[in-house]
Design a protein around this motif. Sequence first.
Motif, mmCIF file in Angstrom:
data_model
loop_
_atom_site.group_PDB
_atom_site.id
_atom_site.type_symbol
_atom_site.label_atom_id
_atom_site.label_comp_id
_atom_site.label_asym_id
_atom_site.label_seq_id
_atom_site.Cartn_x
_atom_site.Cartn_y
_atom_site.Cartn_z
ATOM 1 N N VAL A 70 0.862 -1.179 0.000
ATOM 2 C CA VAL A 70 0.000 0.000 0.000
ATOM 3 C C VAL A 70 0.893 1.222 0.000
ATOM 4 C CG1 VAL A 70 -1.759 1.318 1.216
ATOM 5 C CG2 VAL A 70 -1.832 -1.190 1.263
ATOM 6 N N THR A 71 0.655 2.121 -0.935
ATOM 7 C CA THR A 71 1.490 3.310 -1.023
ATOM 8 C C THR A 71 0.633 4.543 -1.289
ATOM 9 O OG1 THR A 71 3.532 4.205 -1.994
ATOM 10 C CG2 THR A 71 1.987 3.102 -3.497
ATOM 11 N N VAL A 72 1.274 5.636 -1.598
ATOM 12 C CA VAL A 72 0.598 6.916 -1.763
ATOM 13 C C VAL A 72 -0.199 6.951 -3.071
ATOM 14 C CG1 VAL A 72 2.273 8.158 -0.365
ATOM 15 C CG2 VAL A 72 2.655 7.927 -2.822
ATOM 16 N N ALA A 107 -2.941 14.169 2.336
ATOM 17 C CA ALA A 107 -2.469 13.135 3.273
ATOM 18 C C ALA A 107 -1.312 13.636 4.115
ATOM 19 C CB ALA A 107 -2.052 11.888 2.499
ATOM 20 N N PHE A 108 -0.408 14.407 3.507
ATOM 21 C CA PHE A 108 0.796 14.831 4.215
ATOM 22 C C PHE A 108 0.720 16.261 4.719
ATOM 23 C CE2 PHE A 108 2.349 11.384 1.362
ATOM 24 C CZ PHE A 108 2.516 10.453 2.378
ATOM 25 N N THR A 109 -0.485 16.771 4.847
ATOM 26 C CA THR A 109 -0.724 18.043 5.548
ATOM 27 C C THR A 109 -1.737 17.777 6.658
ATOM 28 O OG1 THR A 109 -2.344 18.631 3.821
ATOM 29 C CG2 THR A 109 -0.122 19.551 3.617
ATOM 30 N N GLU A 110 -3.005 17.633 6.269
ATOM 31 C CA GLU A 110 -4.047 17.321 7.251
ATOM 32 C C GLU A 110 -3.785 15.987 7.939
ATOM 33 O OE1 GLU A 110 -8.026 17.585 5.645
ATOM 34 O OE2 GLU A 110 -7.350 19.006 4.120
ATOM 35 N N GLY A 111 -3.235 15.051 7.194
ATOM 36 C CA GLY A 111 -3.031 13.708 7.717
ATOM 37 C C GLY A 111 -2.068 13.644 8.883
ATOM 38 N N PHE A 112 -1.057 14.490 8.888
ATOM 39 C CA PHE A 112 -0.113 14.473 10.000
ATOM 40 C C PHE A 112 -0.747 15.007 11.281
ATOM 41 C CE2 PHE A 112 3.466 14.362 6.796
ATOM 42 C CZ PHE A 112 3.921 13.113 7.182
ATOM 43 N N PHE A 117 -8.163 9.430 9.010
ATOM 44 C CA PHE A 117 -8.775 9.194 7.696
ATOM 45 C C PHE A 117 -7.764 8.594 6.724
ATOM 46 C CE2 PHE A 117 -6.964 13.404 7.203
ATOM 47 C CZ PHE A 117 -6.577 13.485 5.864
ATOM 48 N N VAL A 118 -6.480 8.921 6.894
ATOM 49 C CA VAL A 118 -5.445 8.341 6.038
ATOM 50 C C VAL A 118 -5.235 6.875 6.388
ATOM 51 C CG1 VAL A 118 -3.041 8.493 5.279
ATOM 52 C CG2 VAL A 118 -4.311 10.586 5.814
ATOM 53 N N VAL A 119 -5.193 6.582 7.682
ATOM 54 C CA VAL A 119 -5.005 5.203 8.126
ATOM 55 C C VAL A 119 -6.175 4.327 7.670
ATOM 56 C CG1 VAL A 119 -4.783 3.704 10.143
ATOM 57 C CG2 VAL A 119 -3.560 5.885 10.069
ATOM 58 N N ALA A 120 -7.387 4.880 7.733
ATOM 59 C CA ALA A 120 -8.556 4.137 7.265
ATOM 60 C C ALA A 120 -8.441 3.838 5.773
ATOM 61 C CB ALA A 120 -9.832 4.923 7.563
ATOM 62 N N ASP A 121 -7.913 4.788 5.020
ATOM 63 C CA ASP A 121 -7.693 4.604 3.583
ATOM 64 C C ASP A 121 -6.659 3.507 3.347
ATOM 65 O OD1 ASP A 121 -7.587 4.923 0.838
ATOM 66 O OD2 ASP A 121 -7.164 7.072 0.891
ATOM 67 N N VAL A 122 -5.575 3.529 4.116
ATOM 68 C CA VAL A 122 -4.548 2.496 4.014
ATOM 69 C C VAL A 122 -5.152 1.117 4.274
ATOM 70 C CG1 VAL A 122 -2.475 1.559 5.118
ATOM 71 C CG2 VAL A 122 -2.615 4.004 4.594
ATOM 72 N N GLU A 123 -5.981 1.033 5.305
ATOM 73 C CA GLU A 123 -6.576 -0.251 5.660
ATOM 74 C C GLU A 123 -7.511 -0.755 4.569
ATOM 75 O OE1 GLU A 123 -8.664 -2.434 9.509
ATOM 76 O OE2 GLU A 123 -8.127 -0.307 9.592
ATOM 77 N N VAL A 138 2.850 -4.485 3.182
ATOM 78 C CA VAL A 138 3.986 -3.587 3.357
ATOM 79 C C VAL A 138 3.541 -2.166 3.010
ATOM 80 C CG1 VAL A 138 6.330 -3.021 2.626
ATOM 81 C CG2 VAL A 138 5.613 -5.416 2.760
ATOM 82 N N ILE A 139 3.861 -1.223 3.886
ATOM 83 C CA ILE A 139 3.534 0.182 3.638
ATOM 84 C C ILE A 139 4.668 0.805 2.831
ATOM 85 C CG2 ILE A 139 2.896 2.392 4.650
ATOM 86 C CD1 ILE A 139 0.938 0.102 5.233
ATOM 87 N N GLY A 140 4.375 1.183 1.597
ATOM 88 C CA GLY A 140 5.398 1.695 0.697
ATOM 89 C C GLY A 140 5.538 3.201 0.728
ATOM 90 N N SER A 141 5.728 3.738 1.924
ATOM 91 C CA SER A 141 5.904 5.184 2.078
ATOM 92 C C SER A 141 6.358 5.454 3.503
ATOM 93 C CB SER A 141 4.590 5.930 1.807
ATOM 94 O OG SER A 141 4.596 7.218 2.386
ATOM 95 N N ALA A 142 7.412 6.244 3.660
ATOM 96 C CA ALA A 142 7.876 6.589 5.002
ATOM 97 C C ALA A 142 6.825 7.424 5.736
ATOM 98 C CB ALA A 142 9.201 7.343 4.919
ATOM 99 N N GLY A 143 6.181 8.348 5.011
ATOM 100 C CA GLY A 143 5.153 9.177 5.637
ATOM 101 C C GLY A 143 3.966 8.360 6.105
ATOM 102 N N LEU A 144 3.478 7.463 5.250
ATOM 103 C CA LEU A 144 2.372 6.596 5.647
ATOM 104 C C LEU A 144 2.795 5.647 6.765
ATOM 105 C CD1 LEU A 144 0.718 5.595 2.240
ATOM 106 C CD2 LEU A 144 0.040 7.415 3.822
ATOM 107 N N SER A 145 4.072 5.275 6.782
ATOM 108 C CA SER A 145 4.565 4.402 7.838
ATOM 109 C C SER A 145 4.452 5.070 9.206
ATOM 110 C CB SER A 145 6.023 4.010 7.573
ATOM 111 O OG SER A 145 6.117 3.099 6.501
ATOM 112 N N THR A 146 4.776 6.358 9.275
ATOM 113 C CA THR A 146 4.681 7.047 10.562
ATOM 114 C C THR A 146 3.235 7.113 11.041
ATOM 115 O OG1 THR A 146 4.512 9.243 9.516
ATOM 116 C CG2 THR A 146 6.714 8.450 10.059
ATOM 117 N N MET A 147 2.311 7.297 10.112
ATOM 118 C CA MET A 147 0.898 7.385 10.489
ATOM 119 C C MET A 147 0.361 6.034 10.941
ATOM 120 S SD MET A 147 -0.628 9.917 7.554
ATOM 121 C CE MET A 147 0.401 11.203 6.877
#
Length: 211
Positions: A70-72, A107-112, A117-123, A138-147
Motif C-alpha cells: 500500500v502506497t501513496v 495526506a501529508f498536511t491534514e493527515g499528520f 482518515f489516512v489510516v482508514a484509507d490504508v486499511e 507492506v507500507i510503501g511510504s515513510a510518511g504513511l509508515s509514521t501514520m
Amino acid sequence: MFGYPYLLNSVDVIHNILDASRQGAHGAMVACSGDPGITEARTLVDIPVVGPWEATLHLASSYAYRFGVVTVEDLAWAETCHSLIAKNGLLDRCVGVERIETPSARAFTEGFANPDFVVADVERQARRLVDRGAGAIVIGSAGLSTMTAAAGLTRLKGDIPVFETLSVGLKTLEMRVDLTVKGGLPPTSRTGYTQRLADADTDRVRGLFGL
C-alpha cells in the motif's frame, strides 16, 4: 516522484552516509522507502547500510508467501515501488501495489495532524490486497509508515501482519551492526557491484565532480 530529484536525493544520501561513517557511525539507514543511494553508499563505507524498503520487503516475504504493498496516491511513486520490488527479486511474491485514494497534498498536511482518515484509507487498500491473496502488507511510504505506526495498525483480521518500513529498517540496522561489530561479518559482500572503492579514489572522484 520524478527521476531527476530522486537522483539528486540519492547523491546527497550517499555523501551523508559517507560523512557519517568517517565521523564514527557504526551503521546507517536512509529514512526513505525509496532506498535512494544505498547500493552505491555500500561501496564507499565499511559499515552496514540499510534501505528500509529492501529490509521490509524481505521480512514480509519471510512472514507470508505472498505480500501486497500500500502506497501513496501518486502513480509515479507506485511505479517506483513496483520497480524496487522487481530489483529485490520479489515480484513473483507480490500480489500488487495499491494506492490510497487520498491525494498526497492532503495526506501529508491534514493527515499528520489527524491521521485517522489516512489510516482508514490504508486499511481499505490493504484489505483489497488480502482479497487478492496477500498474507502480509507492506507500507510503501515513510510518511504513511509514521501514520500507521502511530495508529497502531500492525495487523489485519486473520493475523495478517502490516509492516511499516521505518521501524523494520531501524531494527534491521541494529541487527546488522551487531552482526558486524560482534559477529565478525563484513558490512556487505565485497564482490561484484559492492566492491569497495578506496577512500583516495572516492575523494578524487568527488573533487573531479565538484562534490
